[in-house]
Scaffold this active site. Structure first.
Site, PDB file in Angstrom:
ATOM      1  N   SER A 187       1.815  -6.942   6.994  1.00 21.53           N
ATOM      2  CA  SER A 187       0.941  -7.629   6.036  1.00 21.53           C
ATOM      3  C   SER A 187       1.338  -9.088   5.829  1.00 21.53           C
ATOM      4  O   SER A 187       0.873  -9.733   4.884  1.00 21.53           O
ATOM      5  CB  SER A 187       0.974  -6.893   4.692  1.00 21.53           C
ATOM      6  OG  SER A 187       2.286  -6.933   4.154  1.00 21.53           O
ATOM      7  N   VAL A 242       0.848  -1.187   0.000  1.00 25.12           N
ATOM      8  CA  VAL A 242       0.000   0.000   0.000  1.00 25.12           C
ATOM      9  C   VAL A 242       0.887   1.243   0.000  1.00 25.12           C
ATOM     10  O   VAL A 242       0.568   2.249  -0.614  1.00 25.12           O
ATOM     11  CB  VAL A 242      -1.027  -0.054   1.168  1.00 25.12           C
ATOM     12  CG1 VAL A 242      -0.346   0.057   2.504  1.00 25.12           C
ATOM     13  CG2 VAL A 242      -2.076   1.006   1.027  1.00 25.12           C
ATOM     14  N   SER A 283       0.142   7.308   6.091  1.00 20.41           N
ATOM     15  CA  SER A 283       1.058   7.157   4.962  1.00 20.41           C
ATOM     16  C   SER A 283       2.121   8.260   5.071  1.00 20.41           C
ATOM     17  O   SER A 283       1.938   9.253   5.772  1.00 20.41           O
ATOM     18  CB  SER A 283       0.310   7.225   3.635  1.00 20.41           C
ATOM     19  OG  SER A 283      -0.479   8.377   3.611  1.00 20.41           O
ATOM     20  N   GLY A 305      -7.046   6.129   8.426  1.00 22.55           N
ATOM     21  CA  GLY A 305      -7.445   5.602   7.110  1.00 22.55           C
ATOM     22  C   GLY A 305      -8.020   4.208   7.302  1.00 22.55           C
ATOM     23  O   GLY A 305      -8.567   3.884   8.355  1.00 22.55           O
ATOM     24  N   ARG A 306      -7.872   3.398   6.276  1.00 26.01           N
ATOM     25  CA  ARG A 306      -8.426   2.031   6.346  1.00 26.01           C
ATOM     26  C   ARG A 306      -7.841   1.253   7.526  1.00 26.01           C
ATOM     27  O   ARG A 306      -8.553   0.612   8.284  1.00 26.01           O
ATOM     28  CB  ARG A 306      -8.093   1.254   5.074  1.00 26.01           C
ATOM     29  CG  ARG A 306      -8.710   1.786   3.810  1.00 26.01           C
ATOM     30  CD  ARG A 306      -8.233   0.914   2.658  1.00 26.01           C
ATOM     31  NE  ARG A 306      -8.625   1.437   1.382  1.00 26.01           N
ATOM     32  CZ  ARG A 306      -7.965   2.372   0.699  1.00 26.01           C
ATOM     33  NH1 ARG A 306      -6.861   2.901   1.193  1.00 26.01           N
ATOM     34  NH2 ARG A 306      -8.398   2.776  -0.470  1.00 26.01           N
ATOM     35  N   ILE A 307      -6.500   1.321   7.639  1.00 24.94           N
ATOM     36  CA  ILE A 307      -5.850   0.531   8.691  1.00 24.94           C
ATOM     37  C   ILE A 307      -6.175   1.120  10.062  1.00 24.94           C
ATOM     38  O   ILE A 307      -6.518   0.391  10.998  1.00 24.94           O
ATOM     39  CB  ILE A 307      -4.324   0.447   8.434  1.00 24.94           C
ATOM     40  CG1 ILE A 307      -4.082  -0.381   7.159  1.00 24.94           C
ATOM     41  CG2 ILE A 307      -3.596  -0.156   9.628  1.00 24.94           C
ATOM     42  CD1 ILE A 307      -2.653  -0.365   6.647  1.00 24.94           C
ATOM     43  N   HIS A 332       8.959  -5.595  10.006  1.00 20.32           N
ATOM     44  CA  HIS A 332       8.054  -5.127   8.944  1.00 20.32           C
ATOM     45  C   HIS A 332       7.192  -6.284   8.419  1.00 20.32           C
ATOM     46  O   HIS A 332       7.247  -6.652   7.240  1.00 20.32           O
ATOM     47  CB  HIS A 332       8.849  -4.477   7.803  1.00 20.32           C
ATOM     48  CG  HIS A 332       8.015  -3.539   6.983  1.00 20.32           C
ATOM     49  ND1 HIS A 332       8.509  -2.414   6.372  1.00 20.32           N
ATOM     50  CD2 HIS A 332       6.690  -3.564   6.655  1.00 20.32           C
ATOM     51  CE1 HIS A 332       7.542  -1.790   5.713  1.00 20.32           C
ATOM     52  NE2 HIS A 332       6.426  -2.473   5.871  1.00 20.32           N
TER      53      HIS A 332
HETATM   54  C1  DGY Z   1       2.848  -1.823   2.667  1.00 18.91           C
HETATM   55  O1  DGY Z   1       2.037  -2.443   1.994  1.00 18.91           O
HETATM   56  O2  DGY Z   1       3.171  -0.672   2.420  1.00 18.91           O
HETATM   57  C2  DGY Z   1       3.450  -2.572   3.793  1.00 18.91           C
HETATM   58  O3  DGY Z   1       4.105  -1.758   4.668  1.00 18.91           O
HETATM   59  C3  DGY Z   1       4.376  -3.633   3.250  1.00 18.91           C
HETATM   60  O4  DGY Z   1       5.497  -3.022   2.743  1.00 18.91           O
END
Ligand code: DGY
Length: 322
Positions: free
Chosen positions: A291, A79, A212, A158-160, A288
């Protein structure tokens, strides 16, 4: 000579992403575990129609120059877009697609795991049971904080951010605060109040960064920000490492300006082992993996493939950025 479009894949991905592309294109995939070196990336990009990439593999001016005018589409299996020079792609008319939605649940679940782990001091707990060090010396041994009745501050609803808030609601949270570029009508669902960044820092027991990255928020969490937080506050970052001034975070965690941190992201990644964040007992780090579920990664790979194939065919991308 093959008339099939050529696609460069900058690192391995689940079959749900590779197979649909392989069916109709000539594909080259970087075969190593380590990221593709910039020079090799440029060499392999020459003349391709599409690039399937992952952060942090950089899609910058040099790479786009190396690819040449035949490049129609860049699909990132993420994303996050901070590794892509979007202005340069726009200027050249190259379509860009990313993978929101399919990873939201996975990232939200890891965020909850980090929050709970930091609040209940699981890093220290794990240390005691795995080293055999003497423990349970007093009634306050490894006492942490409860989410129940707390104020949760979300930077970037946001979505998350919303998926995190929905899950935390069931923990009997007293109040949700959020900050970001604009007020969100959907915040009502969790009764979250839009506040300034400073107000969020001052009032929250848990500060969760889900935003973001853009030019203005790099280093947002610096010495001044940590000083504004409660001494009992826990900071969770599932966004990007560049959001944080890591030296200032080390100082805040060491001096007691904040209580603890849990980070899924850092600068750089992986963070060298001699970085002080690793040795702080009140800082828990994961590599990291927001996801990193089979379901999310397969969904991301498949959406990237669909973005790529649509771009090659001159169709609208299912998940367009540009
Ligand atoms: C994203 O989708 O940006 C996650 O951080 C995986 O890199």
């Amino acid at each position: 000579m093959s008339a099939r479009p050529r696609v460069l894949i900058s690192r391995s991905a689940p079959p749900a992403g590779i197979d649909p592309i392989k069916a109709v294109c000539d594909v080259w995939i970087w075969p190593e575990e380590d990221p593709i070196p910039a020079e090799e990336f440029q060499k392999r990009a020459a003349g391709v129609t599409a690039i399937f990439c992952h952060p942090p593999d950089k899609i910058d001016k040099d790479l786009l120059d190396a690819a040449g005018p035949g490049l129609k589409v860049v699909g990132t299996m993420s994303v996050g877009l901070d590794h892509i020079d979007l202005a340069e792609c726009r200027r050249r008319g190259i379509k860009v697609g990313n993978t929101p939605d399919v990873l939201t649940e996975a990232v939200a679940e890891l965020t909850i795991a980090l929050l709970l782990s930091a609040a209940r001091r699981l890093k220290e707990g794990y240390h005691y049971v795995t080293t055999g060090e003497k423990y349970w010396e007093h009634a306050l041994f490894l006492c942490g904080h409860e989410i129940s009745r707390s104020t949760i501050g979300i930077v970037g609803l946001g979505r998350i951010g919303m998926a995190v808030a929905r899950r935390l609601k069931s923990f009997n949270v007293a109040k949700f605060l959020y900050t970001g570029n604009s007020q969100k009508s959907y915040a009502e669902e969790v009764n979250a109040e839009f506040v300034t960044f400073d107000k969020l820092l001052e009032s929250s027991d848990f500060v969760i960064a889900c935003c973001s990255i853009h030019a203005e928020n790099k280093g947002l969490f610096d010495k001044a920000a940590f000083k504004k937080m409660k001494k009992s506050a826990i900071f969770v970052n599932v966004s990007r490492g560049v959001l944080v001034n890591q030296d200032d975070l080390v100082e805040a965690l060491t001096s007691g300006d904040i209580y603890g941190a849990a980070l899924d992201v850092s600068t750089p990644e992986p963070l060298p082992l001699d970085n002080p964040l690793h040795s702080l007992k009140n800082c828990l780090m994961t590599p990291h993996i927001g996801s990193a579920t089979i379901n999310a990664r397969s969904g991301m790979a498949n959406l990237t493939a669909r973005n790529i194939l649509a771009g090659i065919n001159g169709e609208d991308l299912p998940s367009p950025v540009l």
